[in-house]
Each structure stands twice: as C-alpha cells, then as structure tokens.
Motif scaffolding. Structure first.
Motif, mmCIF file in Angstrom:
data_model
loop_
_atom_site.group_PDB
_atom_site.id
_atom_site.type_symbol
_atom_site.label_atom_id
_atom_site.label_comp_id
_atom_site.label_asym_id
_atom_site.label_seq_id
_atom_site.Cartn_x
_atom_site.Cartn_y
_atom_site.Cartn_z
ATOM 1 N N GLU A 37 0.861 -1.187 0.000
ATOM 2 C CA GLU A 37 0.000 0.000 0.000
ATOM 3 C C GLU A 37 0.890 1.228 0.000
ATOM 4 O OE1 GLU A 37 -1.030 0.827 4.608
ATOM 5 O OE2 GLU A 37 -2.113 -0.848 3.714
ATOM 6 N N TYR A 38 0.270 2.367 -0.296
ATOM 7 C CA TYR A 38 1.001 3.625 -0.369
ATOM 8 C C TYR A 38 0.450 4.604 0.672
ATOM 9 C CZ TYR A 38 2.620 1.935 -4.921
ATOM 10 O OH TYR A 38 3.180 1.189 -5.929
ATOM 11 N N GLY A 41 -3.046 6.798 0.805
ATOM 12 C CA GLY A 41 -4.101 5.962 0.237
ATOM 13 C C GLY A 41 -4.458 4.876 1.230
ATOM 14 N N GLU A 46 -7.334 2.925 -1.797
ATOM 15 C CA GLU A 46 -6.866 2.418 -3.093
ATOM 16 C C GLU A 46 -7.935 1.530 -3.727
ATOM 17 O OE1 GLU A 46 -3.069 0.611 -2.289
ATOM 18 O OE2 GLU A 46 -2.281 2.474 -1.435
ATOM 19 N N GLY A 55 -7.012 3.229 -10.781
ATOM 20 C CA GLY A 55 -5.797 2.966 -10.026
ATOM 21 C C GLY A 55 -4.756 2.340 -10.931
ATOM 22 N N LEU A 235 -5.303 6.686 -7.772
ATOM 23 C CA LEU A 235 -4.183 6.470 -6.861
ATOM 24 C C LEU A 235 -3.267 5.366 -7.373
ATOM 25 C CD1 LEU A 235 -6.081 6.377 -3.429
ATOM 26 C CD2 LEU A 235 -4.511 8.190 -4.196
ATOM 27 N N CYS A 237 -1.719 1.942 -6.530
ATOM 28 C CA CYS A 237 -2.332 0.896 -5.699
ATOM 29 C C CYS A 237 -1.363 -0.257 -5.482
ATOM 30 C CB CYS A 237 -3.601 0.361 -6.359
ATOM 31 S SG CYS A 237 -4.874 1.617 -6.627
ATOM 32 N N ALA A 241 -4.734 -3.820 -1.972
ATOM 33 C CA ALA A 241 -5.999 -3.504 -2.642
ATOM 34 C C ALA A 241 -6.296 -4.504 -3.746
ATOM 35 C CB ALA A 241 -5.956 -2.083 -3.204
#
Length: 388
Positions: A37-38, A41, A46, A55, A235, A237, A241
């Motif tokens: 994950e980022y 987000g 995400e 994404g 975003l 991703c 996600a």
C-alpha cells in the motif's frame, strides 16, 4: 562462502525506486519485494479508487515467457487446460497448468495468442520457473521456451476511467475484453518507439488494461500513467488492494483457491478446461473427478455477524454444541481467503467446503474460538464490470 540456510534475496521490479520514492509499504510477494500500500491511500482508499475512478498497479512480479517455433500454439494447447481453438490471434485466454498425475494446479496463467507459431505466457511470480521447466521438458524439437521475466514489466491500469488514462499517453483502448493491441509508443518525457502490448485484462472486476512494456522503458511509462491517474482522482495501488478487489470478485489466487492439492473441478474453474480436447496435462484424472463429482467445492461466505473471516480457518456446522459446552462442532471445510469487503462493509471469504454444503446454507467460521455466522453464496460478491 554463501550460507545455504540464509533467506534468498528478494527480487525487485524495474519500478522499485518509484515505489520507495512514493513511500510504499513493501513486503515479500512470491519472492519479490512489492508494494502492499502507499501512504495517503492505504488499502481502503486504493480499493475505492479502482471501483470509482482509476488505479495503477505494478504487477511486474508476474512472469512472462515466449513459446515459439513450428506448431508452438498447438504444443501449448496440448499441455494447458483451456482450448486455444476458442480464441483467435490477438486474443488472450485464462488457463491452467495442471499436474498430469494428480490434476492439481501448478499455476493459473494468461496465454496471449500471436499466431500458430508463437504465444506469450504470463504465469504467477512464484510458479513461473516451474511452469517453464515443465514446458521445456515436454517441448518438441524446434519449439523454444524463453523466460522474459527480467525483460518485461506489467502495469495494470484498472477502473472506470482507465480508458481516459491510456488515451492521454497515446496507448490504444476500446478493444474487446481479453483481446490485446500491439503498438509502438513515444513515452511522454521518456524513450521513443517503444514496443508496448495493451491487453483488456485485469484482476479487479473493473474495466481495465494490463500494459506490457520493456523493463528499460517501464519507469518513464509508469511516471506518465501515474500523472494521468492522479489527475483524475485515482491512486497508485498496492497488492493489498489488489487482494481485496479480487476477493470481492471471487477470483482465485494460487496458493489459496488453487494449488497442487486443489483441482480445477474443486475450485470451480472447470470453465477454463477444454474438456473435449484430446490432450492436456491432468486430463484423465480431471475427467474422472468431474464424472463422479468432487468431494469438496469452492464457495463464497458472506458474514452475517460483525467480524472478518481470514484464510485458513475452519468452517463449521451451526447445529453442533455451542461454545463452552465441551462438544466439537462438525468441520465442513476451510477458508482459503478472507477479508473485509470495502464495498459491502462486511466480512467475506472464499472456502473449500464439503460437497453436501449448498448455496444459502448458514455455516460458521471459527475465528480464534468464536464462531462467526456466514451465509454460503456464489461469488462474485459485487457486480462484475470487467466487460463494461
């Protein structure tokens, strides 16, 4: 001297520095260090971005390989489960590589059909080497299997605005689901005349594309695509996600819903088997299992109580003794995947259950000694928009 007990070094995609610069949370996935994950987000945002906007994922841990030579497509067709006769050049197909003796699944993969003498394979990261080993061992003279894993990156642009993103950077869109277009691209602020393959595939349940690009050009293309994604409220991703998205669709993940111990008949992926074909690995044992009926089948579970079922938990009958009575409940199977569904706002799972379990039944999932009531359902849990 190398310590044989030391863990193997993780592999990195050509986009590793991009993920680090974005502050991604990284983890081992199939021997590759990949973004989970980022910041800014996270899995829930995400996931929502893919469902509502767009994404972008780096899925370059997926393997790539070419099989070429006289009759290469027919050779691959005689090994893998699905029937290439169902598709034409320029189309892709989901298929399975099964063990010939047991029918268990070595891997699930995508085949891109170029022509009678050439195909491109996209297997999973951890299984790529084994799939290629088996194909090489069986290949006739003149047919060559070449590992392209280090040479090609795979970027997935997924969501209802994915066409807009690709159009903005000059990539082709609008071709049919499971078909691909090959082009040459002058990457914005990057290299020119780059060969790129764009396929209408993905593993999210949304309209989207997977973009195959030479590794040397991948960072510049990622930058260009990410700029267009974020400009539209999307975003970057991670694989967290990707997992919640595919679980909502009931899509199998190798090592969970598919494995050497789980056959396509049990996993409800018999639609990806060319039953009428004269030959494919595992054909005899799978036909026999299909005829007699499997002892267990894959189902979806929708939580009726508050709680989240996870993978590798017992699924139990609800008509046994209550907790604390000292009695044992009847075990009906085991979950293979489980998560909180961001779309439904409730727990969902995929499970392998005894053949006697039916759609609509209520069962329990043993979550650390607490029985979570669930309804047996057929996935997907949310609407499928892949062909939209």
């Amino acid at each position: 001297m190398t310590d044989p007990s030391a863990p193997a070094a993780l592999r990195h995609t050509a986009l590793a520095d991009r993920h680090v610069a974005l502050g991604a949370k990284l983890a081992d996935f199939g021997g590759w260090e990949m973004p989970i994950e980022y910041p800014g987000g996270g899995v829930l945002k995400e996931h929502e971005a893919v469902r509502t906007a767009v994404g972008i994922f780096d899925v370059s841990h997926l393997g790539t390989a070419t099989v070429t030579g006289p009759g290469a497509a027919a050779f691959v067709d005689s090994c893998l489960t699905n029937s290439l006769a169902k598709i034409a050049p320029g189309q892709a197909q989901y298929t399975l590589c099964c063990d010939d003796a047991t029918g268990g699944v070595v891997d699930d993969l995508i085949v891109y059909l170029w022509n009678a003498d050439g195909v491109l394979l996209v297997p999973n990261a951890a299984n790529s080497a084994e799939v290629l080993r088996r194909l090489r061992a069986a290949a006739p003279d003149g047919v060559t299997v070449v590992d392209m894993h280090a040479d090609i990156c795979v970027l997935a642009v997924q969501g209802p605005l994915s066409d807009d993103v690709l159009t903005a950077v000059g990539l082709p869109v609008g071709h049919g689901y499971m078909s691909f277009a090959e082009t040459r691209l002058d990457v914005p602020a990057g290299p020119t005349d780059v060969p790129v393959t764009v396929c209408r595939t993905g593993y999210t349940g949304e309209r989207g594309y997977e973009v195959l690009v030479p590794s040397a050009a991948a960072p510049a293309l990622w930058d260009a695509l990410l700029a267009e994604v974020t400009a539209r409220g999307g975003l970057p991703c991670g694989l967290g996600a990707r997992d919640t998205l595919r679980t909502e669709m009931g899509y199998p993940l190798h090592g969970h819903e598919l494995s050497l111990d789980i056959t396509p008949v049990q996993a409800r992926t018999g639609w990806a088997v060319g039953w009428a074909k004269p030959a494919f690995w595992g054909r005899d044992v799978l036909l026999a299992e299909k005829e007699r009926g499997p002892a267990r089948r894959t189902w979806g579970l929708l939580a009726l109580d508050r709680g989240v079922p996870r993978a590798e938990l017992d699924v139990v009958a609800l008509d046994g003794p209550d907790d604390g009575t000292g009695g044992a409940r009847t075990v009906l199977g085991r979950t293979t995947s489980g998560t909180f569904s961001p779309t439904l706002k409730q727990g969902i799972a995929i499970a392998l259950l005894d053949a006697g379990v039916a759609e609509g039944d209520e069962v329990g999932v043993d979550v650390r000694g607490r029985v979570l009531r669930c309804r047996v359902v057929k996935p997907p849990f949310v609407a499928d928009r892949t062909k939209a």
